[in-house]
Design a protein around this motif. Structure first.
Motif, PDB file in Angstrom:
ATOM      1  N   SER A   1       2.199  -2.350  -4.632  1.00  0.00           N
ATOM      2  CA  SER A   1       0.755  -2.142  -4.715  1.00  0.00           C
ATOM      3  C   SER A   1       0.072  -3.426  -5.190  1.00  0.00           C
ATOM      4  N   GLY A   2       0.844  -4.486  -5.342  1.00  0.00           N
ATOM      5  CA  GLY A   2       0.328  -5.727  -5.920  1.00  0.00           C
ATOM      6  C   GLY A   2       0.594  -5.790  -7.408  1.00  0.00           C
ATOM      7  N   LEU A   3       0.301  -4.708  -8.120  1.00  0.00           N
ATOM      8  CA  LEU A   3       0.552  -4.652  -9.559  1.00  0.00           C
ATOM      9  C   LEU A   3       1.870  -3.973  -9.891  1.00  0.00           C
ATOM     10  N   GLU A   4       2.369  -3.169  -8.982  1.00  0.00           N
ATOM     11  CA  GLU A   4       3.611  -2.432  -9.195  1.00  0.00           C
ATOM     12  C   GLU A   4       4.504  -2.610  -7.974  1.00  0.00           C
ATOM     13  N   GLU A   5       5.807  -2.731  -8.212  1.00  0.00           N
ATOM     14  CA  GLU A   5       6.759  -2.947  -7.129  1.00  0.00           C
ATOM     15  C   GLU A   5       7.909  -1.955  -7.244  1.00  0.00           C
ATOM     16  N   ALA A   6       8.464  -1.563  -6.115  1.00  0.00           N
ATOM     17  CA  ALA A   6       9.592  -0.630  -6.098  1.00  0.00           C
ATOM     18  C   ALA A   6      10.626  -1.097  -5.090  1.00  0.00           C
TER      19      ALA A   6
ATOM     20  N   LEU B   1      10.911   7.323   1.988  1.00  0.00           N
ATOM     21  CA  LEU B   1      11.044   6.602   3.256  1.00  0.00           C
ATOM     22  C   LEU B   1      11.695   5.246   3.026  1.00  0.00           C
ATOM     23  N   GLY B   2      11.257   4.553   1.970  1.00  0.00           N
ATOM     24  CA  GLY B   2      11.876   3.275   1.647  1.00  0.00           C
ATOM     25  C   GLY B   2      13.354   3.410   1.361  1.00  0.00           C
ATOM     26  N   MET B   3      13.740   4.462   0.647  1.00  0.00           N
ATOM     27  CA  MET B   3      15.147   4.700   0.365  1.00  0.00           C
ATOM     28  C   MET B   3      15.926   4.958   1.653  1.00  0.00           C
ATOM     29  N   ALA B   4      15.366   5.766   2.543  1.00  0.00           N
ATOM     30  CA  ALA B   4      16.044   6.076   3.801  1.00  0.00           C
ATOM     31  C   ALA B   4      16.246   4.816   4.637  1.00  0.00           C
ATOM     32  N   VAL B   5      15.249   3.935   4.645  1.00  0.00           N
ATOM     33  CA  VAL B   5      15.373   2.682   5.396  1.00  0.00           C
ATOM     34  C   VAL B   5      16.425   1.779   4.754  1.00  0.00           C
ATOM     35  N   ARG B   6      16.449   1.732   3.421  1.00  0.00           N
ATOM     36  CA  ARG B   6      17.455   0.907   2.726  1.00  0.00           C
ATOM     37  C   ARG B   6      18.863   1.385   3.062  1.00  0.00           C
TER      38      ARG B   6
ATOM     39  N   LEU C   1      25.635  -0.924  -8.937  1.00  0.00           N
ATOM     40  CA  LEU C   1      25.737   0.527  -8.832  1.00  0.00           C
ATOM     41  C   LEU C   1      26.974   0.880  -8.018  1.00  0.00           C
ATOM     42  N   GLU C   2      27.822   1.735  -8.596  1.00  0.00           N
ATOM     43  CA  GLU C   2      29.054   2.114  -7.900  1.00  0.00           C
ATOM     44  C   GLU C   2      28.834   3.265  -6.928  1.00  0.00           C
ATOM     45  N   ALA C   3      27.986   4.216  -7.302  1.00  0.00           N
ATOM     46  CA  ALA C   3      27.702   5.343  -6.418  1.00  0.00           C
ATOM     47  C   ALA C   3      26.375   5.972  -6.805  1.00  0.00           C
ATOM     48  N   GLY C   4      25.674   6.508  -5.805  1.00  0.00           N
ATOM     49  CA  GLY C   4      24.399   7.167  -6.044  1.00  0.00           C
ATOM     50  C   GLY C   4      23.257   6.390  -5.426  1.00  0.00           C
ATOM     51  N   LYS C   5      22.050   6.889  -5.650  1.00  0.00           N
ATOM     52  CA  LYS C   5      20.855   6.224  -5.138  1.00  0.00           C
ATOM     53  C   LYS C   5      19.753   6.330  -6.181  1.00  0.00           C
ATOM     54  N   ALA C   6      18.947   5.269  -6.258  1.00  0.00           N
ATOM     55  CA  ALA C   6      17.907   5.204  -7.283  1.00  0.00           C
ATOM     56  C   ALA C   6      16.776   4.308  -6.818  1.00  0.00           C
ATOM     57  N   LEU C   7      15.697   4.313  -7.563  1.00  0.00           N
ATOM     58  CA  LEU C   7      14.577   3.419  -7.331  1.00  0.00           C
ATOM     59  C   LEU C   7      14.365   2.555  -8.570  1.00  0.00           C
ATOM     60  N   LEU C   8      14.216   1.260  -8.360  1.00  0.00           N
ATOM     61  CA  LEU C   8      13.818   0.355  -9.435  1.00  0.00           C
ATOM     62  C   LEU C   8      12.322   0.126  -9.284  1.00  0.00           C
ATOM     63  N   ILE C   9      11.547   0.517 -10.285  1.00  0.00           N
ATOM     64  CA  ILE C   9      10.097   0.361 -10.248  1.00  0.00           C
ATOM     65  C   ILE C   9       9.691  -0.580 -11.372  1.00  0.00           C
ATOM     66  N   ALA C  10       9.029  -1.675 -11.005  1.00  0.00           N
ATOM     67  CA  ALA C  10       8.711  -2.730 -11.968  1.00  0.00           C
ATOM     68  C   ALA C  10       7.221  -3.031 -11.970  1.00  0.00           C
TER      69      ALA C  10
ATOM     70  N   GLY D   1       0.811  -1.208   0.000  1.00  0.00           N
ATOM     71  CA  GLY D   1       0.000   0.000   0.000  1.00  0.00           C
ATOM     72  C   GLY D   1       0.844   1.258   0.000  1.00  0.00           C
ATOM     73  N   ALA D   2       2.110   1.127  -0.419  1.00  0.00           N
ATOM     74  CA  ALA D   2       3.030   2.268  -0.413  1.00  0.00           C
ATOM     75  C   ALA D   2       2.933   3.093  -1.679  1.00  0.00           C
ATOM     76  N   LEU D   3       2.332   2.534  -2.728  1.00  0.00           N
ATOM     77  CA  LEU D   3       2.306   3.195  -4.036  1.00  0.00           C
ATOM     78  C   LEU D   3       0.886   3.604  -4.385  1.00  0.00           C
ATOM     79  N   GLY D   4       0.757   4.681  -5.132  1.00  0.00           N
ATOM     80  CA  GLY D   4      -0.560   5.147  -5.531  1.00  0.00           C
ATOM     81  C   GLY D   4      -1.256   5.892  -4.399  1.00  0.00           C
ATOM     82  N   GLY D   5      -2.560   5.926  -4.443  1.00  0.00           N
ATOM     83  CA  GLY D   5      -3.323   6.667  -3.463  1.00  0.00           C
ATOM     84  C   GLY D   5      -3.750   8.020  -4.004  1.00  0.00           C
ATOM     85  N   GLU D   6      -4.463   8.781  -3.182  1.00  0.00           N
ATOM     86  CA  GLU D   6      -5.044  10.043  -3.628  1.00  0.00           C
ATOM     87  C   GLU D   6      -4.043  11.191  -3.653  1.00  0.00           C
ATOM     88  N   ARG D   7      -2.959  11.090  -2.881  1.00  0.00           N
ATOM     89  CA  ARG D   7      -2.029  12.216  -2.771  1.00  0.00           C
ATOM     90  C   ARG D   7      -0.640  11.826  -3.264  1.00  0.00           C
ATOM     91  N   SER D   8      -0.173  12.525  -4.287  1.00  0.00           N
ATOM     92  CA  SER D   8       1.143  12.228  -4.857  1.00  0.00           C
ATOM     93  C   SER D   8       2.261  12.561  -3.875  1.00  0.00           C
TER      94      SER D   8
END
Length: 223
Positions: A131-136, A116-121, A203-212, A100-107
């Protein structure tokens, strides 16, 4: 290595799929405010319900009144989702599935969940947001592999300048490529259909999100 997974239930969109059910099977769960509604869909009993409960109508609160609660005032400096994540980490979580981390009424909330997920990682905790249909998945320096179905559509979104990005097992591979913040090079790639090897990301340096989108494929078959 100790593996202590937890499921966090947030209030965004959630579609029940076989893949989602496999990912959350047997995980202890903590619900954040309105995310408790997903507990019924997933047929699980959270061990804790946290938040200010402003997104949980009286009927929902009555249905789940037997769940231990950790109540917080509406005027607070953390979101209900962040409080739920911290509660899981206090219980020794080394891996999180945030449903339930993706989507919703407020971007803004959806974007904050991703950050938040990045900070925890970055604290050394493995994180899957879904979201069940989308993963990050947050990407930090090092190597990671992902088990995605053949032909799955995915993108890598740079949250900073990326150094040495490598993608293997994909239609458009990269080898130690630098990707500036805002570059669209890594949008809309696909997992190869002719290989059983998982997607490999370096990845050698930096931060990113993989969204599938594991259900967004051209090939027929069970995901």
């Amino acid at each position: 290595m100790n593996d202590t997974p937890f499921l966090i239930l947030l209030g965004g969109h959630l579609t029940l799929t076989d893949r989602l059910l496999r990912q959350v099977a047997g995980l202890p769960a903590i619900a954040a405010d309105g995310g408790i509604r997903h507990a019924g869909v997933l047929e699980l009993l959270p061990e804790l319900w946290v938040g200010d409960f402003d997104s949980s109508p009286a009927g929902l609160q009555s249905t789940w009144e037997h769940i231990p609660r950790e109540a917080h005032p509406p005027a607070k400096d953390m979101t209900d989702g962040a409080l739920a994540v911290e509660a899981a980490l206090e219980r020794g979580a080394t891996r999180l599935v945030i449903a339930g981390a993706l989507g919703g009424e407020r971007s803004d909330h959806a974007m904050q969940n991703l950050l938040l997920g990045m900070a925890v990682r970055e604290r050394g905790i493995s994180v899957l947001m879904t979201s069940g249909l989308e993963e990050a998945w947050p990407l930090t320096p090092g190597s990671q592999s992902f088990d995605l179905p053949a032909n799955s559509l995915f993108s890598v979104l740079a949250l900073s300048d990326l150094t040495g990005l490598t993608l293997e097992g994909v239609h458009w591979p990269l080898s130690r490529r630098d990707v500036p913040l805002g570059d669209t090079l890594t949008l809309s790639n696909k997992i190869l259909a002719e290989t059983e090897a998982p997607l490999s990301v370096g990845l050698e340096a930096g931060k990113a999100l993989l969204i599938a989108r594991p259900y967004d494929t051209d090939a027929a078959g069970t995901v």
